[in-house]
Scaffold this motif. Structure first.
Motif, PDB file in Angstrom:
ATOM      1  N   PRO A 226      62.483  82.968 -22.732  1.00 49.38           N
ATOM      2  CA  PRO A 226      63.071  82.880 -23.804  1.00 49.38           C
ATOM      3  C   PRO A 226      64.217  82.062 -24.521  1.00 49.38           C
ATOM      4  N   ILE A 227      64.158  80.876 -23.930  1.00 53.83           N
ATOM      5  CA  ILE A 227      64.458  79.916 -24.542  1.00 53.83           C
ATOM      6  C   ILE A 227      63.083  79.175 -24.983  1.00 53.83           C
ATOM      7  N   LEU A 228      61.987  78.966 -24.987  1.00 50.12           N
ATOM      8  CA  LEU A 228      60.960  78.438 -25.487  1.00 50.12           C
ATOM      9  C   LEU A 228      60.317  79.012 -26.372  1.00 50.12           C
ATOM     10  N   GLY A 229      60.000  80.374 -26.329  1.00 47.85           N
ATOM     11  CA  GLY A 229      59.395  81.465 -27.455  1.00 47.85           C
ATOM     12  C   GLY A 229      58.076  81.385 -26.300  1.00 47.85           C
ATOM     13  N   GLN A 230      57.089  82.443 -27.039  1.00 45.57           N
ATOM     14  CA  GLN A 230      56.177  83.461 -26.720  1.00 45.57           C
ATOM     15  C   GLN A 230      55.193  81.850 -26.540  1.00 45.57           C
ATOM     16  N   GLU A 231      54.760  81.694 -27.511  1.00 48.68           N
ATOM     17  CA  GLU A 231      54.073  80.210 -28.434  1.00 48.68           C
ATOM     18  C   GLU A 231      53.932  79.256 -27.381  1.00 48.68           C
ATOM     19  N   LEU A 232      55.270  78.073 -26.948  1.00 52.15           N
ATOM     20  CA  LEU A 232      55.351  77.406 -26.698  1.00 52.15           C
ATOM     21  C   LEU A 232      55.848  77.587 -25.004  1.00 52.15           C
ATOM     22  N   TYR A 233      56.183  78.482 -24.521  1.00 53.67           N
ATOM     23  CA  TYR A 233      55.829  78.543 -22.540  1.00 53.67           C
ATOM     24  C   TYR A 233      54.422  79.573 -22.504  1.00 53.67           C
TER      25      TYR A 233
ATOM     26  N   ALA B 273      51.299  75.837 -41.181  1.00 59.03           N
ATOM     27  CA  ALA B 273      51.509  76.878 -40.648  1.00 59.03           C
ATOM     28  C   ALA B 273      53.330  77.179 -39.983  1.00 59.03           C
ATOM     29  N   GLY B 274      53.964  75.770 -40.451  1.00 57.15           N
ATOM     30  CA  GLY B 274      55.308  75.936 -40.587  1.00 57.15           C
ATOM     31  C   GLY B 274      55.921  75.351 -39.084  1.00 57.15           C
ATOM     32  N   LEU B 275      54.960  74.496 -38.457  1.00 57.88           N
ATOM     33  CA  LEU B 275      55.562  74.822 -37.261  1.00 57.88           C
ATOM     34  C   LEU B 275      57.280  73.802 -37.142  1.00 57.88           C
ATOM     35  N   TRP B 276      57.399  72.958 -37.658  1.00 55.62           N
ATOM     36  CA  TRP B 276      58.847  72.563 -37.801  1.00 55.62           C
ATOM     37  C   TRP B 276      59.916  73.149 -38.323  1.00 55.62           C
ATOM     38  N   GLN B 277      59.373  74.351 -38.913  1.00 56.11           N
ATOM     39  CA  GLN B 277      60.761  75.229 -39.661  1.00 56.11           C
ATOM     40  C   GLN B 277      60.992  76.276 -38.243  1.00 56.11           C
ATOM     41  N   GLN B 278      59.666  76.213 -37.030  1.00 55.91           N
ATOM     42  CA  GLN B 278      59.910  77.256 -35.938  1.00 55.91           C
ATOM     43  C   GLN B 278      60.235  76.824 -34.789  1.00 55.91           C
ATOM     44  N   VAL B 279      60.247  75.123 -34.712  1.00 58.98           N
ATOM     45  CA  VAL B 279      60.753  74.508 -33.107  1.00 58.98           C
ATOM     46  C   VAL B 279      62.400  74.103 -33.675  1.00 58.98           C
ATOM     47  N   SER B 280      63.111  74.754 -33.082  1.00 59.08           N
ATOM     48  CA  SER B 280      64.125  73.370 -33.934  1.00 59.08           C
ATOM     49  C   SER B 280      64.708  72.499 -33.004  1.00 59.08           C
TER      50      SER B 280
ATOM     51  N   TYR C 127      65.697  71.472 -25.163  1.00 66.59           N
ATOM     52  CA  TYR C 127      64.569  72.299 -23.898  1.00 66.59           C
ATOM     53  C   TYR C 127      63.302  72.298 -23.255  1.00 66.59           C
ATOM     54  N   LEU C 128      62.012  71.521 -24.017  1.00 66.42           N
ATOM     55  CA  LEU C 128      60.540  71.463 -23.286  1.00 66.42           C
ATOM     56  C   LEU C 128      60.471  70.271 -23.424  1.00 66.42           C
ATOM     57  N   ILE C 129      60.920  69.095 -23.249  1.00 61.42           N
ATOM     58  CA  ILE C 129      61.192  67.841 -23.261  1.00 61.42           C
ATOM     59  C   ILE C 129      62.328  67.823 -21.650  1.00 61.42           C
ATOM     60  N   LEU C 130      63.347  69.253 -21.668  1.00 58.72           N
ATOM     61  CA  LEU C 130      63.282  69.083 -20.096  1.00 58.72           C
ATOM     62  C   LEU C 130      62.790  69.586 -19.546  1.00 58.72           C
ATOM     63  N   ALA C 131      62.081  70.972 -19.582  1.00 67.95           N
ATOM     64  CA  ALA C 131      61.243  71.795 -18.524  1.00 67.95           C
ATOM     65  C   ALA C 131      59.816  70.597 -18.165  1.00 67.95           C
TER      66      ALA C 131
END
Length: 325
Positions: free
Chosen positions: A95-102, A223-230, A236-240
């Protein structure tokens, strides 16, 4: 002094990786140039694994391969405990990262261990170097088969019902394993030249990975990576990644102690079990995740790579100064 120099070298590579991300953000390669750059990068990766094969001492492998208990434990951490933790984290991270990052986080959990840094840190901390060479190398070789199977079953198999892991395994074997075996076969002729120019070999080693990272992030930025990753998602990803590394390191420290491993072997298990490879991970991702947002998928392993190097560097330097762990 030696340990500090090794740590500075690793930190320098970490900084260069970040430079590649920044360069890809502002000057991404695209279009026909991107296609040509991908072909050059693929050739560089094949040469890289040829050199890895040529560097690996057969004597060290024969000496280390007999320590089956150690290798079994490292294998269990790499391809069992890491994946289980990644799958258990899904209800929290999806829920917090989204499908692609997970997907990228889970893919990272499926990857083999590192080779060079595992051996380097084991050496700095005065661990069992021969066992580290054998364990880390075996992890990468078997990972060429296991990682695509895990990805096909737990990631792509859930969304692409016609996905066939066989073709991906064949591509990975041709790109990574075949050059590695050729390097082993030609080691007697190639290795003496590698010893004469270690700085050139190291530059090619790191340079090929930097090329892959630049290419992957270029396509992601286009493809717009930095528009999709806030910024919050990145936090949250670094913490995970940090929490995962902490849990793994605690297990990799106390489990070998509980099993009665002596100091040198405990150090080897700790460093070989707690890391994931960027060198094999990004080329595998390019083959396994065709048509997927590659930049978002490799972002977790890039972050984990930086964190693991910094933390392991501090621990290795500390253990090098003490006789107990």
């Amino acid at each position: 002094m030696v340990s500090m120099l090794k740590l500075l070298a690793l930190d320098r590579f970490t900084m260069l990786l970040m430079v590649m991300v920044i360069l890809a953000t502002f000057l991404p390669v695209s279009g026909q140039a991107a296609s040509l750059f991908h072909q050059v990068t693929t050739a560089a990766i094949a040469i890289l694994f040829f050199l890895h094969g040529a560097k690996l001492s057969r004597e060290a492998v024969l000496q280390g391969i007999m320590h089956w208990k150690l290798h079994t434990l490292v294998f269990a951490f790499t391809f069992l405990i890491f994946p289980i933790l990644g799958l258990l984290a899904k209800p929290v991270l999806l829920p917090i990262l989204g499908q692609e990052l997970y997907w990228g986080f889970l893919f990272m959990c499926f990857l083999p261990s590192t080779v060079q840094s595992s051996i380097a840190f084991t050496s700095v901390a005065k661990g069992n170097i021969a066992a580290a060479v054998c364990s880390a190398s075996f992890s990468n070789i078997i990972g060429m088969l296991i990682t695509p199977i895990l990805v096909s079953f737990f990631i792509l198999g859930q969304t692409q019902h016609d996905f066939d892991p066989t073709s991906s395994i064949i591509q990975i074997v041709l790109l990574l394993l075949v050059p590695f075996i050729l390097g082993q076969l030609l080691r007697a002729w190639i290795y003496p030249y590698m010893v004469k120019v270690p700085s050139l070999v190291k530059a090619f080693d790191q340079g090929s990975i930097l090329m892959v990272v630049y290419g992957a992030f270029s396509s992601a930025v286009v493809a717009g990576l930095w528009q999709q990753v806030s910024g919050l998602t990145l936090f949250y990803l670094i913490l995970a990644c940090s929490v995962l590394l902490t849990v793994i390191m605690l297990l990799a420290y106390y489990l070998p102690k509980w099993l009665g491993f002596h100091r040198a072997d405990l150090i080897t298990v700790f460093f070989c079990s707690s890391k994931k490879t960027l060198a094999s991970g990004v080329p595998m991702a390019q083959i396994l995740f065709i048509g997927q947002p590659l930049g978002m998928i490799v972002l977790p392993i890039m972050l984990f790579h930086q964190i693991q190097l910094m933390v392991c560097g501090v621990i290795a330097a500390k253990w090098a100064r003490h006789t107990d762990v």
